[in-house]
Design a protein around this motif. Structure first.
Motif, PDB file in Angstrom:
ATOM      1  N   ARG A  86      33.175  -3.443 -21.783  1.00 34.72           N
ATOM      2  CA  ARG A  86      34.307  -4.361 -22.005  1.00 34.72           C
ATOM      3  C   ARG A  86      35.319  -4.254 -20.867  1.00 34.72           C
ATOM      4  NH1 ARG A  86      38.275  -3.966 -27.344  1.00 34.72           N
ATOM      5  NH2 ARG A  86      39.918  -5.397 -26.601  1.00 34.72           N
ATOM      6  N   MET A  87      35.633  -3.028 -20.469  1.00 33.72           N
ATOM      7  CA  MET A  87      36.628  -2.837 -19.418  1.00 33.72           C
ATOM      8  C   MET A  87      36.101  -3.254 -18.043  1.00 33.72           C
ATOM      9  SD  MET A  87      39.396  -1.942 -20.826  1.00 33.72           S
ATOM     10  CE  MET A  87      38.995  -2.850 -22.334  1.00 33.72           C
ATOM     11  N   VAL A  88      34.791  -3.048 -17.803  1.00 27.38           N
ATOM     12  CA  VAL A  88      34.214  -3.496 -16.531  1.00 27.38           C
ATOM     13  C   VAL A  88      34.237  -5.025 -16.466  1.00 27.38           C
ATOM     14  CG1 VAL A  88      32.199  -3.465 -15.020  1.00 27.38           C
ATOM     15  CG2 VAL A  88      32.748  -1.454 -16.373  1.00 27.38           C
ATOM     16  N   ILE A  89      33.848  -5.674 -17.551  1.00 30.21           N
ATOM     17  CA  ILE A  89      33.872  -7.142 -17.573  1.00 30.21           C
ATOM     18  C   ILE A  89      35.303  -7.640 -17.352  1.00 30.21           C
ATOM     19  CG2 ILE A  89      33.619  -9.168 -19.057  1.00 30.21           C
ATOM     20  CD1 ILE A  89      30.971  -8.212 -17.984  1.00 30.21           C
ATOM     21  N   ALA A  90      36.272  -7.033 -18.035  1.00 32.93           N
ATOM     22  CA  ALA A  90      37.670  -7.438 -17.864  1.00 32.93           C
ATOM     23  C   ALA A  90      38.113  -7.236 -16.418  1.00 32.93           C
ATOM     24  CB  ALA A  90      38.570  -6.651 -18.810  1.00 32.93           C
ATOM     25  N   HIS A  91      37.670  -6.154 -15.800  1.00 38.02           N
ATOM     26  CA  HIS A  91      38.005  -5.889 -14.393  1.00 38.02           C
ATOM     27  C   HIS A  91      37.430  -6.992 -13.497  1.00 38.02           C
ATOM     28  CE1 HIS A  91      38.657  -3.176 -10.855  1.00 38.02           C
ATOM     29  NE2 HIS A  91      37.582  -3.798 -10.394  1.00 38.02           N
ATOM     30  N   GLU A  92      36.169  -7.357 -13.714  1.00 41.65           N
ATOM     31  CA  GLU A  92      35.541  -8.392 -12.881  1.00 41.65           C
ATOM     32  C   GLU A  92      36.153  -9.765 -13.149  1.00 41.65           C
ATOM     33  OE1 GLU A  92      33.881  -7.442 -10.483  1.00 41.65           O
ATOM     34  OE2 GLU A  92      33.451  -5.397 -11.139  1.00 41.65           O
ATOM     35  N   VAL A  93      36.518 -10.029 -14.397  1.00 43.13           N
ATOM     36  CA  VAL A  93      37.223 -11.278 -14.692  1.00 43.13           C
ATOM     37  C   VAL A  93      38.546 -11.303 -13.934  1.00 43.13           C
ATOM     38  CG1 VAL A  93      38.411 -12.601 -16.491  1.00 43.13           C
ATOM     39  CG2 VAL A  93      36.124 -11.693 -16.921  1.00 43.13           C
ATOM     40  N   GLY A  94      39.207 -10.133 -13.850  1.00 42.02           N
ATOM     41  CA  GLY A  94      40.443 -10.047 -13.075  1.00 42.02           C
ATOM     42  C   GLY A  94      40.251 -10.500 -11.646  1.00 42.02           C
ATOM     43  N   HIS A  95      39.149 -10.080 -11.024  1.00 39.17           N
ATOM     44  CA  HIS A  95      38.851 -10.555  -9.660  1.00 39.17           C
ATOM     45  C   HIS A  95      38.701 -12.076  -9.648  1.00 39.17           C
ATOM     46  CE1 HIS A  95      38.643  -6.683  -7.900  1.00 39.17           C
ATOM     47  NE2 HIS A  95      37.498  -6.313  -8.420  1.00 39.17           N
ATOM     48  N   ALA A  96      37.983 -12.585 -10.662  1.00 40.93           N
ATOM     49  CA  ALA A  96      37.746 -14.029 -10.724  1.00 40.93           C
ATOM     50  C   ALA A  96      39.021 -14.811 -11.010  1.00 40.93           C
ATOM     51  CB  ALA A  96      36.698 -14.337 -11.795  1.00 40.93           C
ATOM     52  N   LEU A  97      40.058 -14.148 -11.501  1.00 37.30           N
ATOM     53  CA  LEU A  97      41.356 -14.792 -11.729  1.00 37.30           C
ATOM     54  C   LEU A  97      42.238 -14.736 -10.482  1.00 37.30           C
ATOM     55  CD1 LEU A  97      42.203 -13.402 -15.291  1.00 37.30           C
ATOM     56  CD2 LEU A  97      41.337 -15.687 -14.717  1.00 37.30           C
ATOM     57  N   GLY A  98      41.766 -14.018  -9.458  1.00 37.52           N
ATOM     58  CA  GLY A  98      42.503 -13.964  -8.192  1.00 37.52           C
ATOM     59  C   GLY A  98      43.044 -12.603  -7.826  1.00 37.52           C
ATOM     60  N   PHE A  99      42.815 -11.589  -8.670  1.00 42.00           N
ATOM     61  CA  PHE A  99      43.428 -10.278  -8.443  1.00 42.00           C
ATOM     62  C   PHE A  99      42.495  -9.345  -7.671  1.00 42.00           C
ATOM     63  CE2 PHE A  99      45.217 -11.655 -12.648  1.00 42.00           C
ATOM     64  CZ  PHE A  99      46.486 -11.973 -12.171  1.00 42.00           C
ATOM     65  N   PRO A 100      42.937  -8.780  -6.555  1.00 40.22           N
ATOM     66  CA  PRO A 100      42.156  -7.757  -5.859  1.00 40.22           C
ATOM     67  C   PRO A 100      42.387  -6.404  -6.518  1.00 40.22           C
ATOM     68  CG  PRO A 100      44.182  -8.159  -4.665  1.00 40.22           C
ATOM     69  CD  PRO A 100      44.194  -9.100  -5.855  1.00 40.22           C
ATOM     70  N   HIS A 101      41.746  -5.384  -5.981  1.00 44.44           N
ATOM     71  CA  HIS A 101      42.007  -4.027  -6.482  1.00 44.44           C
ATOM     72  C   HIS A 101      43.450  -3.626  -6.187  1.00 44.44           C
ATOM     73  CE1 HIS A 101      37.464  -3.424  -5.970  1.00 44.44           C
ATOM     74  NE2 HIS A 101      37.726  -3.497  -7.263  1.00 44.44           N
ATOM     75  N   ASN A 102      44.065  -3.001  -7.162  1.00 45.67           N
ATOM     76  CA  ASN A 102      45.399  -2.418  -6.968  1.00 45.67           C
ATOM     77  C   ASN A 102      45.254  -0.909  -7.021  1.00 45.67           C
ATOM     78  OD1 ASN A 102      48.006  -1.525  -6.936  1.00 45.67           O
ATOM     79  ND2 ASN A 102      48.638  -2.512  -8.836  1.00 45.67           N
TER      80      ASN A 102
END
Length: 828
Positions: free
Chosen positions: A438-454
């Protein structure tokens, strides 16, 4: 009578001559017919002569036709000069291509194209939005003529449709030729694998599909290569490419100006129509177009649904037991979007069945899909496609590779097993595996929303907070899900109610609001700037809302896989846990399975975890904190790590890395996973960090600290303390064991490198924030410092080799003395 006879003969001869003359002209008539036939064949022909009854056609953005082995595009004239985004991705990949850094789904190029007619040809032109100007300004003409668009390919027009609204071209040759702009092999890979040419006889179009907004092509391409990454006997590289051509919106979305203090993926342009005294670089964030259904209610601060929510469909091939976790990971972003004023902004759905929607396809650009890939690759990625004119994200597909969960199971055991009893097994509980996914998917969705690694998000929390159940259950292990903070490796045995797995954090709410909230009345990117800046300044120096870029390899705050605000202390806790895990690893693996496969795999990964902990401490030495701010905020952007902290970090490395970590050399593990090579495995591990310390980049930053005028840890300090610790046997007496002999010779190899190599030639990273220091090595202090250390060491070893040591140690010192002499005097 004779006259009559002569007249008849003469008439016959004339007739005969006429007949011969006509026969000589006949070949000319045949040639004309052939020429006419040839012209018909190569020129524009009647539509039904080209698109025959044999055609299998597919309608969408435009009609595509397949006739036997050939493919035709029927392109409407009203799509001429319309901006389309061409995205090239690798669909299937041979083993080993790119050394593990290239995967199926990897994007190889993204470019804007448009179609343009020239005489009887249709040109595919590449259009750039790097340099722009308002079309109403005179300078736009100069921008146009000084940025002439390259022609990617010229197609002969084969036919015009019956009402002259579209032209037909044959695209077969284009997709079976080596067009480098859409290739899966860039210059570097071609050179690495010694690619000779594309073999057209083994390259073909797999499929062409037309959707309302995009055309999708799968092409199989095969190259002749002298040194392919796998199957070397074939002298061949084959891969499958996916080519997407996407119609961009007629009206670009209003862009939002980027600010480096908040992390977003970006697109950039140079505006020559700017009022500045130069071409003004404008950088926009990449984001989805979210507009409130009820603007008035939204302006009042009410939660409002977007006109068009972000919808992700699940791949029909997703295992049933994992589907709910994927949906949860997608919809975990609903709360951050509520912080931006939108409710139900992002939704997870099952893909419709063929009965519900026979036209549904994951390749249709209208649908974003979480694709479940049956592959042994251990990875997940969140790529997206965006409009280079505005940064609008058009579509994204999250790609989950089947074996990725194994990576998380292994690291769960290695990083949390000491304090977390449920991690001490190869059969991790389903709910915990599901929570990780769940957390990995949410992380990858974050990338797809425009967010890079922080990478600064985990530095926001104090190291000791990770041992508190109350704190971790509330705050997780980082201020952002977009950090590479996967597990809580700090918590110790006996700590209670600890959260070990990452979760959404306050920075995610803050960044989503900053990037996605609609600012009423702001009708341009410039009009939004004051409000956006005020939101950042309101958070001030609160570390919870700090963005740390991944490329800052010099910044201890922004380290991949690290947690806590003190790398040295966090790594102490991490290594204490690893020692517990290492001592129990056979009990948790081979003793239960009755084979050593898992033990071997996990021991190899344990070495990697240990190495990461050590690397976090290395960054302190020559480290520079990067805190991006404006002059109004006050204070320096870059500050050197405290001298005392750097010295303590050097001592930590001696204690935990350079003094042989014997706890990693457990015979019950090593003698059951390999017949030899134990000393070399340790040398590689130690040398990685030794070479990292002795890099031009790090030494250059230590030299540079002298220019600040502050109390600083110098390059000489570092080199002297490193030499003193690495060669401590020569100072205190005593024999040198095999591990230390290997490490000391690695030191000499690296010092020779520093004396002979020219150093880095290019800076890496975003312009203005490059991470690699480039300087003239030959005129710097590097070589004098290295030479001085080698001379001092040589002098020390000449004494030490004669003081009560065994023969192997003496030979080692004599060899080291000879090596130093060769480094210092290479021409002797």
């Amino acid at each position: 009578m004779k006259k009559t006879l002569l007249l008849l003969v003469f008439t016959a001869l004339l007739a005969s001559c006429g007949t011969v003359s006509k026969k000589k002209k006949a070949p000319a008539k045949v040639t004309e017919a052939k020429e006419k036939k040839k012209t018909d064949k190569n020129g524009i022909q009647p539509y039904n002569k080209v698109i025959t009854k044999e055609a299998v056609s597919d309608s969408g953005l435009f009609v595509v036709h397949k006739i036997k082995e050939k493919f035709f595009y029927e392109i409407p004239t009203n799509l001429y000069k319309k901006d389309m985004l061409w995205v090239s991705r690798i669909a299937q990949i041979p083993t080993g291509l790119g050394g593990g850094y290239v995967n199926a789904g990897s994007k190889t190029n993204e470019q804007v194209v448009h179609w343009e007619r020239f005489q009887d040809k249709l040109l595919l032109k590449v259009k750039s939005y790097t340099n722009i100007a308002d079309s109403t300004k005179a300078i736009s003409k100069s921008v146009s003529v000084n940025n002439y668009e390259p022609t990617l390919f010229a197609f002969d027009i084969k036919a015009v449709n019956n009402d002259s609204t579209a032209v037909v071209i044959d695209v077969t040759k284009f997709f079976t030729s080596d067009v480098k702009a859409i290739s899966g092999l860039g210059t570097r890979l071609r050179k690495q694998y010694k690619v000779k040419k594309l073999d057209a006889s083994r390259s073909f179009i797999n499929s062409v599909k037309s959707f309302p907004l995009n055309i999708e092509v799968k092409q199989d391409v095969t190259y002749d290569a002298s040194e392919p990454p796998s199957n070397s006997a074939t002298q061949t590289i084959s891969l499958q490419m996916n080519q997407s051509m996407i119609l961009l919106p007629e009206e670009p979305m209003q862009p939002r100006l980027f600010d480096p203090r908040v992390g977003f993926f970006t697109v950039s342009q140079y505006d020559f129509g700017s009022d500045e005294l130069k071409a003004d670089q404008k950088t926009y964030i990449r984001r989805w177009r979210l507009e409130p259904k009820d603007p008035a209610a939204y302006a009042r601060g009410e939660l409002v649904e977007p006109i068009k929510p972000i919808v992700y469909y699940l791949d029909p091939g997703t295992p049933e037991n994992l589907q709910k976790y994927i949906k949860q990971g997608i919809e975990d972003w609903q709360k951050p979007f509520e912080s931006a004023g939108f409710k139900n902004a992002i939704i997870a759905k099952d893909a419709p069945t063929p009965e519900e929607d026979p036209e549904f396809s994951p390749e249709d650009i209208r649908y974003s899909v979480v694709r479940y890939v049956a592959s042994t690759t251990r990875n997940a990625v969140g790529p997206s496609v965006s409009d280079p004119r505005s940064g609008e994200i058009i579509e994204s597909d999250i790609i989950w590779y089947h074996n990725h969960l194994r990576s998380y199971r292994n690291r769960y055991m290695l990083e949390t097993g000491a304090a977390n009893p449920s991690a001490r097994t190869l059969n991790t509980p389903d709910e915990e595996i599901g929570e990780m996914m769940r957390m990995v998917i949410a992380h990858e969705v974050g990338h797809a929303l425009g967010f890079p690694h922080n990478m600064a998000a985990s530095y926001a929390y104090d190291v000791e907070d990770y041992r508190s159940g109350t704190f971790t259950q509330k705050n997780g292990i980082a201020a952002s899900l977009m950090d590479y903070a996967r597990y809580n490796y700090i918590a110790q045995p006996g700590d209670e109610n600890i959260r070990f797995i990452r979760q959404m954090g306050p920075y995610d709410h803050y960044a989503t609001n900053w990037g996605y909230r609609v600012i009423p009345g702001a009708n341009s990117a410039e009009a939004e700037k004051t409000t956006l800046t005020s939101w950042i300044e309101a958070k001030g120096d609160d570390p919870i809302y700090k963005f740390g870029r991944q490329s800052s390899r010099f910044d201890p705050q922004s380290q991949t896989e690290g947690i806590g605000n003190n790398p040295r202390k966090a790594s102490d806790y991490g290594i204490a846990n690893l020692k517990y895990v290492a001592s129990n690893l056979p009990n948790w693996t081979s003793n239960r399975t009755n084979n050593y496969n898992d033990l071997e795999e996990l021991y190899g990964e344990l070495l990697g975890v240990y190495s990461r902990y050590a690397g976090h401490v290395v960054t302190n030495i020559g480290g520079v904190f990067e805190n991006i701010k404006t002059p109004k905020q006050g204070g320096a952007i870059y500050t050197h790590v405290d001298k005392d902290e750097q010295q303590q970090s050097m001592q930590w490395l001696h204690n935990n890395v350079f003094e042989t970590p014997e706890w990693l050399l457990d015979p019950t593990i090593l003698q059951n996973i390999d017949h030899a090579g134990y000393f070399e495995r340790m040398r590689r591990l130690q040398s990685r960090h030794l070479n990292n310390l002795l890099s031009f980049d790090r030494i250059g930053r230590l030299i540079d600290a002298e220019t600040t005028g502050d109390q600083y840890y110098s390059a000489l300090d570092m080199l002297q303390e490193l030499r003193s610790g690495l060669w401590s046997e020569a100072s205190r007496g005593g024999n040198v064991d095999i591990y230390r002999r290997n490490l000391q010779r690695s030191y000499l190899d690296r010092m020779e490198y520093l004396m002979t190599d020219k150093g880095p030639t290019a800076r890496r990273g975003r312009v203005g924030f490059e991470s690699t220091l480039v300087f003239n090595v030959s005129t710097s202090d590097v070589r004098p410092l290295v030479r001085g250390e080698l001379v001092a060491l040589q002098r020390q070893l000449r004494t030490a080799k004669n003081i009560g040591i065994n023969k192997v140690s003496r030979y080692h010192y004599e060899d080291a003395i000879a090596r130093i002499e060769r480094i210092l005097n290479p021409e002797k």
